[in-house]
Scaffold this motif. Structure first.
Motif, short mmCIF file in Angstrom:
data_model
loop_
_atom_site.label_atom_id
_atom_site.label_comp_id
_atom_site.label_asym_id
_atom_site.label_seq_id
_atom_site.Cartn_x
_atom_site.Cartn_y
_atom_site.Cartn_z
N LYS A 3 45.27 81.13 164.48
CA LYS A 3 44.23 82.12 164.26
C LYS A 3 44.35 83.25 165.30
O LYS A 3 44.69 83.02 166.46
N THR A 4 44.03 84.47 164.87
CA THR A 4 44.02 85.63 165.76
C THR A 4 42.58 86.02 166.05
O THR A 4 41.78 86.21 165.14
N LEU A 5 42.27 86.12 167.34
CA LEU A 5 40.94 86.53 167.81
C LEU A 5 41.11 87.71 168.76
O LEU A 5 41.76 87.59 169.80
N GLY A 6 40.56 88.84 168.39
CA GLY A 6 40.62 90.01 169.27
C GLY A 6 42.02 90.44 169.64
O GLY A 6 42.25 90.88 170.76
N GLY A 7 42.96 90.33 168.72
CA GLY A 7 44.33 90.74 168.99
C GLY A 7 45.17 89.71 169.71
O GLY A 7 46.31 89.99 170.09
N TRP A 8 44.63 88.50 169.88
CA TRP A 8 45.36 87.40 170.52
C TRP A 8 45.60 86.29 169.51
O TRP A 8 44.66 85.82 168.86
N LEU A 9 46.83 85.86 169.39
CA LEU A 9 47.19 84.75 168.53
C LEU A 9 47.14 83.45 169.33
O LEU A 9 47.83 83.31 170.35
N PHE A 10 46.34 82.50 168.87
CA PHE A 10 46.20 81.23 169.57
C PHE A 10 46.99 80.15 168.84
O PHE A 10 46.89 79.99 167.62
N THR A 11 47.77 79.42 169.62
CA THR A 11 48.61 78.35 169.08
C THR A 11 48.31 77.06 169.83
O THR A 11 48.33 77.03 171.07
N ALA A 12 48.00 76.02 169.10
CA ALA A 12 47.67 74.74 169.72
C ALA A 12 48.91 74.05 170.27
O ALA A 12 50.00 74.19 169.71
N GLY A 13 48.75 73.30 171.35
CA GLY A 13 49.82 72.48 171.88
C GLY A 13 49.76 71.09 171.27
O GLY A 13 48.87 70.76 170.48
N ALA A 14 50.71 70.27 171.66
CA ALA A 14 50.75 68.89 171.13
C ALA A 14 49.60 68.06 171.66
O ALA A 14 49.12 67.14 170.98
N ASP A 15 49.14 68.36 172.87
CA ASP A 15 48.08 67.59 173.50
C ASP A 15 46.75 68.35 173.46
O ASP A 15 46.72 69.56 173.26
N GLN A 16 45.68 67.62 173.69
CA GLN A 16 44.37 68.25 173.81
C GLN A 16 44.35 69.19 175.02
O GLN A 16 45.01 68.95 176.02
N TYR A 17 43.56 70.25 174.93
CA TYR A 17 43.37 71.20 176.02
C TYR A 17 44.68 71.84 176.46
O TYR A 17 44.96 72.00 177.65
N THR A 18 45.50 72.20 175.49
CA THR A 18 46.75 72.92 175.78
C THR A 18 46.90 74.02 174.74
O THR A 18 46.02 74.25 173.92
N GLY A 19 48.05 74.71 174.78
CA GLY A 19 48.35 75.73 173.79
C GLY A 19 48.78 77.02 174.45
O GLY A 19 49.07 77.08 175.65
N THR A 20 48.82 78.09 173.66
CA THR A 20 49.18 79.41 174.16
C THR A 20 48.28 80.46 173.54
O THR A 20 47.73 80.28 172.45
N ALA A 21 48.14 81.58 174.27
CA ALA A 21 47.48 82.77 173.75
C ALA A 21 48.50 83.91 173.85
O ALA A 21 48.97 84.21 174.95
N THR A 22 48.84 84.51 172.73
CA THR A 22 49.85 85.57 172.70
C THR A 22 49.19 86.89 172.34
O THR A 22 48.57 87.02 171.27
N HIS A 23 49.30 87.88 173.24
CA HIS A 23 48.75 89.20 172.97
C HIS A 23 49.70 89.92 172.02
O HIS A 23 50.84 90.23 172.38
#
Length: 218
Positions: A181-201
């Motif tokens: 999902k994209t929020l405010g121009g940032w694409l959020f990608t979940a990681g394999a584990d809880q409380y991880t992931g990336t935010a891509t501008h």
């Protein structure tokens, strides 16, 4: 995308009916396309995110993102109708948007909106905090931002529903993954584990590993 399975639907209906609320209908409708959401705070400031996780931080759909903006102010990411959810320990905020989408805001303190109020993108909802109106846990002031789909159940009332039920049976039925999902121009990608992931501008492809800090530029 609707992920309501027969067994899950029965569990949710039982949980909701046990509180004297409306039953969950059959999964007939589909939510509209994902709306253009801003981040739930003012752009341009430093933000800490603990990462993408399920609503209970343990199992299930990863529909939650913890956010701590520097100004400690939570704002509506899109126009919609406020539905305050009441519990013995206080209230938490949900906003219903067009197309059967709901966003949720848990742990907030100093709530500034009222039930049924129409809000616009950028309107102040309250402050980040550690409030636990329906239970759960919190470490460090933040907003527990959640995504839900409710195409069959506009203005669903989850008042009185314990967080243990909201984060399991209701999340199975209505939780929508943050991943992709994209929020405010940032694409959020979940990681394999809880409380991880990336935010891509998306404007410059800058990637922030989560948990971590990023500047919420447009």
């Amino acid at each position: 995308m609707r992920k309501l399975h027969v067994r899950a639907a029965g569990l949710v209906a039982a949980a909701v009916l046990g509180l004297g609320l409306a039953a969950v209908p059959d999964a007939a409708a589909e939510a509209g396309p994902f709306p253009v959401l801003a981040l739930p705070f003012k752009a341009g400031q430093q933000v800490y995110s603990a990462g993408i996780h399920s609503d209970d931080g343990s199992t299930g759909v990863k529909n939650a993102l913890d956010l701590s903006p520097a100004d400690k102010t939570v704002r509506a990411p899109l126009a919609g109708t406020v539905h305050l959810q009441h519990c013995a320990g206080g209230d938490w905020v949900a906003i219903d948007h067009a197309g059967g989408w709901r966003t949720g805001y848990y742990h907030m303190e100093g709530i500034k909106v009222t039930d049924g109020e129409q809000v616009e993108a950028g309107d102040v909802l309250g402050s980040t905090g550690n409030a636990l109106p329906c239970g759960g846990s919190s470490t460090g002031a933040h907003v527990h931002f959640t995504l839900w789909t409710l195409p069959d159940e506009p203005a669903a009332n989850w008042s009185g529903l314990a967080y243990s039920q909201l984060s399991t049976t209701v999340a199975v039925a209505h939780g929508e993954p943050i991943d992709g999902k994209t929020l405010g121009g940032w694409l959020f990608t979940a990681g394999a584990d809880q409380y991880t992931g990336t935010a891509t501008h998306l404007a410059d492809r800058m990637v922030t590993q989560l948990p971590g800090h990023f500047r919420a530029k447009l």
